[in-house]
Design a protein around this motif. Structure first.
Motif, PDB file in Angstrom:
ATOM      1  N   MET A   1     -13.699   5.306  -1.775  1.00 49.58           N
ATOM      2  CA  MET A   1     -13.468   3.881  -1.464  1.00 49.58           C
ATOM      3  C   MET A   1     -11.992   3.509  -1.564  1.00 49.58           C
ATOM      4  N   LEU A   2     -11.140   4.498  -1.394  1.00 52.60           N
ATOM      5  CA  LEU A   2      -9.710   4.238  -1.415  1.00 52.60           C
ATOM      6  C   LEU A   2      -9.126   4.626  -0.059  1.00 52.60           C
ATOM      7  N   VAL A   3      -8.025   3.998   0.281  1.00 53.80           N
ATOM      8  CA  VAL A   3      -7.303   4.386   1.482  1.00 53.80           C
ATOM      9  C   VAL A   3      -5.970   5.004   1.047  1.00 53.80           C
ATOM     10  N   PRO A   4      -5.370   5.843   1.887  1.00 54.47           N
ATOM     11  CA  PRO A   4      -5.690   6.137   3.275  1.00 54.47           C
ATOM     12  C   PRO A   4      -6.881   7.086   3.414  1.00 54.47           C
ATOM     13  N   SER A   5      -7.492   6.983   4.606  1.00 53.42           N
ATOM     14  CA  SER A   5      -8.588   7.879   4.938  1.00 53.42           C
ATOM     15  C   SER A   5      -8.496   8.160   6.442  1.00 53.42           C
TER      16      SER A   5
ATOM     17  N   GLY B   1       0.801  -1.232   0.000  1.00 52.64           N
ATOM     18  CA  GLY B   1       0.000   0.000   0.000  1.00 52.64           C
ATOM     19  C   GLY B   1       0.829   1.274   0.000  1.00 52.64           C
ATOM     20  N   ALA B   2       1.212   1.711  -1.197  1.00 55.54           N
ATOM     21  CA  ALA B   2       2.068   2.903  -1.300  1.00 55.54           C
ATOM     22  C   ALA B   2       1.343   4.156  -0.809  1.00 55.54           C
ATOM     23  N   TRP B   3       0.072   4.299  -1.177  1.00 52.95           N
ATOM     24  CA  TRP B   3      -0.658   5.495  -0.734  1.00 52.95           C
ATOM     25  C   TRP B   3      -0.878   5.443   0.768  1.00 52.95           C
ATOM     26  N   ALA B   4      -1.136   4.237   1.260  1.00 53.52           N
ATOM     27  CA  ALA B   4      -1.307   4.071   2.706  1.00 53.52           C
ATOM     28  C   ALA B   4      -0.043   4.505   3.448  1.00 53.52           C
TER      29      ALA B   4
HETATM   30  N1  GSH Z   1      -5.205   9.234  -5.046  1.00 53.36           N
HETATM   31  C1  GSH Z   1      -5.430   8.393  -3.894  1.00 53.36           C
HETATM   32  C2  GSH Z   1      -4.979   6.979  -4.217  1.00 53.36           C
HETATM   33  C3  GSH Z   1      -5.355   6.001  -3.124  1.00 53.36           C
HETATM   34  C4  GSH Z   1      -5.236   4.536  -3.543  1.00 53.36           C
HETATM   35  O1  GSH Z   1      -5.173   4.183  -4.743  1.00 53.36           O
HETATM   36  N2  GSH Z   1      -5.232   3.654  -2.540  1.00 53.36           N
HETATM   37  C5  GSH Z   1      -5.202   2.214  -2.767  1.00 53.36           C
HETATM   38  C6  GSH Z   1      -4.419   1.483  -1.682  1.00 53.36           C
HETATM   39  S1  GSH Z   1      -2.850   2.115  -1.286  1.00 53.36           S
HETATM   40  C7  GSH Z   1      -6.607   1.666  -2.618  1.00 53.36           C
HETATM   41  O2  GSH Z   1      -7.333   2.062  -1.720  1.00 53.36           O
HETATM   42  N3  GSH Z   1      -6.979   0.715  -3.498  1.00 53.36           N
HETATM   43  C8  GSH Z   1      -8.281   0.088  -3.452  1.00 53.36           C
HETATM   44  C9  GSH Z   1      -8.330  -1.118  -2.611  1.00 53.36           C
HETATM   45  O3  GSH Z   1      -7.302  -1.503  -1.997  1.00 53.36           O
HETATM   46  O4  GSH Z   1      -9.392  -1.706  -2.515  1.00 53.36           O
HETATM   47  C10 GSH Z   1      -4.682   8.995  -2.702  1.00 53.36           C
HETATM   48  O5  GSH Z   1      -3.884   9.926  -2.903  1.00 53.36           O
HETATM   49  O6  GSH Z   1      -4.932   8.619  -1.538  1.00 53.36           O
END
Ligand code: GSH
Length: 218
Positions: free
Chosen positions: A54-58, A14-17
């Protein structure tokens, strides 16, 4: 007010996480984390309650819900202004936002070809030209910042939002054996030595989940 909760997914993939979590730690936020296992359909409904995308982080902080890493970073900078997540100088702050924006919206070839996978180490990994062009731009950004602000972090003495945005790139460069000049290799080492990075990496290595297509050498 109840303790803020940061929802994240896999620490290995999880890079964004990682970006959001590291920003919270660098801001000195006292938060708890909620880990939603990747690809668990049962958790999707719960994710929708936490993050409209529906994406993390949140991040849930009292009545405030904030998702998307850039928005989380800006929010943390507002509630923890003394933490210095963004530079104090207006020109440096604009520069910081520009390179964070580049990371947020760009480098898709590098992201696709070298997905974050902290547990893996692909020796002599072949980087194709489009991904290499992204890597070349990232290295130029790092070199310019380290020179302009004197290091050791991108905007000076302490790590901040820009370092958090690029932290998953640091782990990718190590996982995929990307050749770096001494300035950038030293920057990567410095980021990996940050106590919260060491904590994250140790937890990533303990994760049982494996996503086969990301573990394949290609
Ligand atoms: N642009 C978003 C991208 C977030 C993203 O793509 N997160 C991934 C995980 S690191 C995610 O939630 N993917 C959907 C999933 O895992 O169900 C941000 O900056 O937070």
């Amino acid at each position: 007010m109840a303790k803020p909760v940061l929802t994240i997914s896999s620490k290995n993939y999880g890079a964004w996480a990682l970006r959001g979590w590291l920003m919270c730690r660098l801001a000195g936020l006292d938060f708890s984390e909620k880990v939603i296992p990747p690809d668990d359909p049962a958790m999707k409904a719960e994710m929708l309650l936490l993050s409209s995308s529906m994406l993390v982080p949140s991040l849930q902080h009292g009545s405030v819900k904030v998702w998307d890493t850039l928005a989380i970073g800006e929010y943390l900078n507002e509630i923890k202004p003394k933490a210095g997540l963004l530079p104090a100088d207006v020109a440096a702050r604009a520069h910081c936002r520009a390179i964070c924006g580049e990371m947020h919206s760009g480098f898709s070839s590098m992201r696709g070809a070298l997905p974050m996978n902290i547990k893996a180490h692909f020796k002599n990994f072949k980087v194709w030209s489009r991904a290499q062009a992204d890597i070349d731009r990232i290295v130029a950004i790092w070199r310019e910042c380290l020179k302009a602000y004197g290091g050791p972090f991108l905007f000076g003495k302490q790590p901040g939002m820009a370092d958090a945005m690029y932290a998953p790139v640091v782990t990718r460069f190590l996982s995929y054996d990307v050749a770096l000049d001494s300035t950038c290799a030293a920057y990567c080492k410095r980021v990996m030595e940050l106590p919260p990075m060491q904590e994250w990496v140790a937890a990533a290595k303990q994760e049982p989940e494996e996503i086969d297509e990301l573990d394949a050498e290609f």
